[in-house]
Structures are given as C-alpha cells and as structure tokens.
Write a protein that holds these residues in place. Structure first.
Motif, PDB file in Angstrom:
ATOM      1  N   GLN A 199      -6.173  -5.315  -5.614  1.00 32.97           N
ATOM      2  CA  GLN A 199      -7.093  -6.441  -5.743  1.00 32.97           C
ATOM      3  C   GLN A 199      -8.505  -6.055  -5.327  1.00 32.97           C
ATOM      4  OE1 GLN A 199      -5.010  -9.287  -3.333  1.00 32.97           O
ATOM      5  NE2 GLN A 199      -3.813 -10.096  -5.053  1.00 32.97           N
ATOM      6  N   ARG A 200      -8.605  -5.124  -4.402  1.00 33.38           N
ATOM      7  CA  ARG A 200      -9.933  -4.745  -3.894  1.00 33.38           C
ATOM      8  C   ARG A 200     -10.574  -3.627  -4.709  1.00 33.38           C
ATOM      9  NH1 ARG A 200     -11.414  -4.340   2.408  1.00 33.38           N
ATOM     10  NH2 ARG A 200     -11.045  -6.551   2.026  1.00 33.38           N
ATOM     11  N   TRP A 201      -9.774  -2.587  -5.062  1.00 35.69           N
ATOM     12  CA  TRP A 201     -10.356  -1.396  -5.693  1.00 35.69           C
ATOM     13  C   TRP A 201      -9.886  -1.166  -7.124  1.00 35.69           C
ATOM     14  CZ3 TRP A 201      -8.850  -0.260  -0.338  1.00 35.69           C
ATOM     15  CH2 TRP A 201      -9.947  -0.243   0.519  1.00 35.69           C
ATOM     16  N   GLY A 202      -9.049  -2.026  -7.641  1.00 41.76           N
ATOM     17  CA  GLY A 202      -8.622  -1.863  -9.026  1.00 41.76           C
ATOM     18  C   GLY A 202      -7.138  -1.577  -9.143  1.00 41.76           C
ATOM     19  N   TRP A 203      -6.550  -2.026 -10.264  1.00 39.24           N
ATOM     20  CA  TRP A 203      -5.103  -1.948 -10.434  1.00 39.24           C
ATOM     21  C   TRP A 203      -4.581  -0.525 -10.567  1.00 39.24           C
ATOM     22  CZ3 TRP A 203      -3.182   0.396 -14.782  1.00 39.24           C
ATOM     23  CH2 TRP A 203      -4.060   0.571 -15.859  1.00 39.24           C
ATOM     24  N   ARG A 204      -5.431   0.447 -10.885  1.00 35.85           N
ATOM     25  CA  ARG A 204      -4.964   1.824 -11.055  1.00 35.85           C
ATOM     26  C   ARG A 204      -4.591   2.488  -9.733  1.00 35.85           C
ATOM     27  NH1 ARG A 204      -6.162   3.552 -16.225  1.00 35.85           N
ATOM     28  NH2 ARG A 204      -7.615   2.196 -17.377  1.00 35.85           N
ATOM     29  N   TRP A 205      -5.282   2.117  -8.673  1.00 36.63           N
ATOM     30  CA  TRP A 205      -5.076   2.784  -7.389  1.00 36.63           C
ATOM     31  C   TRP A 205      -3.651   2.629  -6.847  1.00 36.63           C
ATOM     32  CZ3 TRP A 205      -7.905   6.375  -5.066  1.00 36.63           C
ATOM     33  CH2 TRP A 205      -9.229   6.544  -5.493  1.00 36.63           C
ATOM     34  N   PRO A 206      -3.032   1.469  -6.937  1.00 33.70           N
ATOM     35  CA  PRO A 206      -1.657   1.356  -6.422  1.00 33.70           C
ATOM     36  C   PRO A 206      -0.678   2.317  -7.103  1.00 33.70           C
ATOM     37  CG  PRO A 206      -2.601  -0.821  -6.667  1.00 33.70           C
ATOM     38  CD  PRO A 206      -3.574   0.141  -7.287  1.00 33.70           C
ATOM     39  N   TYR A 207      -0.805   2.499  -8.410  1.00 33.90           N
ATOM     40  CA  TYR A 207       0.088   3.452  -9.082  1.00 33.90           C
ATOM     41  C   TYR A 207      -0.152   4.874  -8.578  1.00 33.90           C
ATOM     42  CZ  TYR A 207       1.260  -0.287 -12.384  1.00 33.90           C
ATOM     43  OH  TYR A 207       1.701  -1.451 -12.950  1.00 33.90           O
ATOM     44  N   GLY A 208      -1.406   5.192  -8.313  1.00 35.40           N
ATOM     45  CA  GLY A 208      -1.701   6.500  -7.734  1.00 35.40           C
ATOM     46  C   GLY A 208      -1.092   6.661  -6.352  1.00 35.40           C
ATOM     47  N   LEU A 209      -1.167   5.590  -5.541  1.00 37.03           N
ATOM     48  CA  LEU A 209      -0.564   5.643  -4.206  1.00 37.03           C
ATOM     49  C   LEU A 209       0.959   5.780  -4.283  1.00 37.03           C
ATOM     50  CD1 LEU A 209      -2.676   2.932  -2.340  1.00 37.03           C
ATOM     51  CD2 LEU A 209      -2.778   5.413  -2.038  1.00 37.03           C
ATOM     52  N   VAL A 210       1.564   5.110  -5.249  1.00 37.01           N
ATOM     53  CA  VAL A 210       3.014   5.261  -5.437  1.00 37.01           C
ATOM     54  C   VAL A 210       3.339   6.707  -5.807  1.00 37.01           C
ATOM     55  CG1 VAL A 210       4.953   4.595  -6.918  1.00 37.01           C
ATOM     56  CG2 VAL A 210       3.416   2.847  -6.015  1.00 37.01           C
ATOM     57  N   GLY A 211       2.487   7.325  -6.608  1.00 32.42           N
ATOM     58  CA  GLY A 211       2.673   8.732  -6.921  1.00 32.42           C
ATOM     59  C   GLY A 211       2.635   9.608  -5.681  1.00 32.42           C
TER      60      GLY A 211
END
Length: 428
Positions: free
Chosen positions: A170-182
C-alpha cells in the motif's frame, strides 16, 4: 574402542535437534508460501490499478494461483517420485521464488496471470512432500505433530506476513510484496540445504506407484471429506469482509484486525489438530467436523456484536484449521505406496473447497438472503463431510474385522487392513 550407542541420550538429543531444524526449515517455506498466496487478496485494488484492469478482473490473478496449485500438486508429486525428497523440495521452492520475482516484474495483466499461475504450481507439492519429510524424522506417534508444525508457517503468515507485506504494498507499490516473498523463498532455499537431511530416493517409487494411490477408495473418501467439509469454511470466509461490516457493524479498516485474529485461531487450530491426530486420528476427524458445524451454525448469531465477532472469528479459525493436519495424516495413512501424490492432493482439495464454498455462498446471497446465511449453509456442508468421514471409518472397521478373522483362521495373505494402521495402511 567402544562406539557410542545410537540409543544414547546424546544421540537421541542430536536426532531430535536435527528433526526440529528440518521442520523449522519447512515452516519457513510454509510462511513464504502463505504470505505469497494471501497477499494478493489484500492488495487487489492496488494490483488492479497497477496493471490497468477492473477489480473483478483482478480476482483472476487470485484464481490463476489457485489453478496452479490444483494442477501442480498431483503432477509434480507423480513426476517427482524418483527424486530424493530434499532435492525435490529445493527445486519446488526455487520455482516458487522465480514465480514471485516474475510477478514483481510483470509488465502487464497477461504476464502477471502467467506468473501467478507458475507461482502456484509448486505450492501443493511442497506441502505434501514436506509433510512426508517431517513425519519421517519423528517417531510414529508424533507424525501429525510434525505435519502441524510445518503448517504453522502457513498460519503465522496470516498473522504477520500478510499484514506486513500488505502495508508495504500500500505504501510503496504492489510489486514490492512479491519481491519480498521471493526473498523469503531464498531464505527457505538456504534452510532446506542446511537443515533437511540428505537421503536417497525411496526405492521402487515411480510415477506408476504414486498414481496407485488413486486406486484406493479411502483416498477418494478422504479427499471428498476435505472438499465438502472445508467447503463450509470457505462459504463463510469468502464473504468475511461484508459479513463483518454488515452484521458486526465494524469499519473496513477494522476487518484487517479481525483477519489477524482469524490467523491466530488458525495457528492454535493447526497445533491442536496435530496433537489430537497423534492421539486418535479418526475420532479427531469426526470431532473436528462436528465442531466446525457447530461454529458455522452459530456464526451468524455471534457476530452481531463487536466482542462476539472477535470471539467468533477466532473460534472459526481454530475449527477449520484443526482439520488440516488430521486430513493430511489420514491421506498419508491410506495412500500406501502413493503417499507423495496423496499428501499433495490435500492442498488441491483445499483449493477446490475454496472454489466450491465461494460458489455456494454466492448462490445463497444471490437469493436475497442475508450475510448470516453462507455460514449456515456451510454448517450443512460440514455435516455432509462428517457423513462421508463416518462412512470411511465404517469401512475401516469392516476391514479390521476381516483381517482379524483371517489371522485367526491362519490365512496367509489377508487382503484387508485397517487404514489407520500406519503408512502402509489403506483399503482396496
């Protein structure tokens, strides 16, 4: 020189420590997979805006992942039968990492759909193979406990991983969570390499032996029990947000906190289910389905106040998750030579139950009934699952009696054995 006995306290302590670390490695993987699976739901509006689609279209991103789970679990378990389980777990998690990194870098809607489908492919097989690995590292009377400890990673993801990655998105964009899951997946890769023991592939296992699990009636009954019984849970959970806002009168923001409470209930339920299954498997299955039915029938009444909603959501989480390690262990027991396939199919079953429950709950709401009704219909589904489980248990009892008669009369090869007798159990 006298060698130390393998039964010495030091040897026993060392084996226990290695088993604990291995199960912890599997739990880290469960945490990564759980976070990756559920974060899409929390970020659905952000994802839709990001790739220029409507929210209903965005729901297809979630469906693509579920489809990957349903297809990947049986195929990978069957094709990977000859591989050592440690190597297979590592490759499964590597595929999960690549799928999530591809999701983070997806340039548009079509590529995101493909990436989410690929991310879902290793999900069920990882949990299925991981359950067998964990169960193999502990005494037989602690198999379900080992399975439940691995699954706590999945439930803790709903308490910690999903809320945190949702905030990041929500803060930095929806792409970042998938990267963190990676990144979480990469940590799992390291943990698997360090802590999962290396063992040769099981002798004699082939795709054909894995597929042989599908010849056993008890495997199908266990899968059907899960599909129908869990369908009741998902008929309720799929509409949890509008249920809470309309019946409990809580704000949409407060629903996030209630979902964390649900995650806590899931964690308690998985641990409790593992302990109950190790004590008495089939009675625990019956009791879990009865408890689920009671909770679902009372859910619509309990959530009409805010304190009641908090308590109901917690108990709701406990009731559903109790069944997961119980059914996982049941499938491992009845599958005979096809344990990897049967264990992986449990997670395909959960996704099928998700689709079934959401569909039935939607039908109820389309008839103009209120949000208290999906849970009531869910209670009926739980009772239907109980009926299937009781029929399965009845078949076990008949098989046990025939085996006893065969033993008394000295028949050399009794065809029937009780399914709960252990990993080789099952029934034709």
């Amino acid at each position: 020189m006298i060698e130390a006995s393998t039964d010495s306290p030091a040897a026993t302590s060392g084996a226990s420590r290695r088993a604990t670390l291995a199960i912890f490695a599997l739990a880290i993987g469960g945490f990564a997979i759980g976070t990756g699976e559920f974060v899409s739901m929390g970020l659905l509006p952000n994802i839709a805006d990001g790739v220029g689609i409507s929210i209903p279209q965005g729901g297809h991103v979630i469906s693509a992942y579920a489809l990957g789970v349903m297809i990947g679990a049986p195929l990978i378990a069957a094709f990977g039968a000859r591989l050592p389980r440690k190597r297979l777990l590592w490759w499964l998690m590597a595929a999960f990492v690549l799928g999530n990194l591809a999701s983070a870098l997806a340039p548009g809607y079509s590529s995101l759909l493909i990436a989410r489908f690929l991310s879902g492919l290793p999900h069920g097989a990882f949990f299925g193979i991981g359950a067998l690995v964990g169960a193999s590292l502990v005494p037989p009377n602690r198999r379900a406990w080992a399975v439940s400890m691995m699954l706590t990673g999945l439930t803790v993801a709903n308490v910690v991983g999903v809320p945190l990655t949702t905030l990041v998105g929500q803060r930095w964009g929806w792409r970042w969570p998938y990267g963190l899951v990676g990144v979480l997946g990469m940590l799992t890769l390291a943990a698997v390499l360090l802590w999962i023991p290396s063992r040769p592939a099981e002798q004699g296992l082939t795709m054909r032996t894995e597929l042989s699990a599908l010849r056993h009636r008890q495997v199908w009954l266990a899968l059907l029990t899960g599909t129908v019984g869990f369908g009741g849970m998902f008929a309720t959970y799929s509409y949890i947000t509008p249920t809470m806002t309309s019946l409990a009168k809580v704000s949409p923001t407060a629903v996030t906190g209630l979902l964390a409470v649900y995650g806590l209930g899931m964690t308690v339920g998985v641990v409790l289910g593992g302990r109950l299954a190790d004590r008495s498997l089939m009675p625990s299955l019956y009791g879990g389905l009865i408890g689920t039915a009671v909770v679902l029938f009372g859910f619509g009444y309990a959530v009409r106040t805010k304190p009641g909603a908090v308590l109901a959501v917690f108990v709701f989480g406990v009731a559903g998750s109790v069944l997961v390690p119980i059914l996982q262990t049941r499938l491992m027991d009845v599958a005979r030579e096809g344990q990897s396939l049967a264990a992986a199919l449990n997670h395909s079953t959960l996704n099928l139950a998700n689709a079934l429950g959401a569909w039935i709950g939607g039908l109820v709401l389309d008839q103009g009934l209120g949000y208290e009704w999906p849970s009531r219909v869910g209670g009926v589904l739980a009772l239907a699952g109980l009926a299937i489980a009781l029929f399965s248990g009845r078949l076990d009892a008949v098989a046990a009696r025939r085996a006893a008669v065969a033993a008394e009369q000295g028949w050399p090869h009794a065809r029937f054995t009780p399914a709960g007798a252990g990993p080789a159990g099952g029934q034709e």
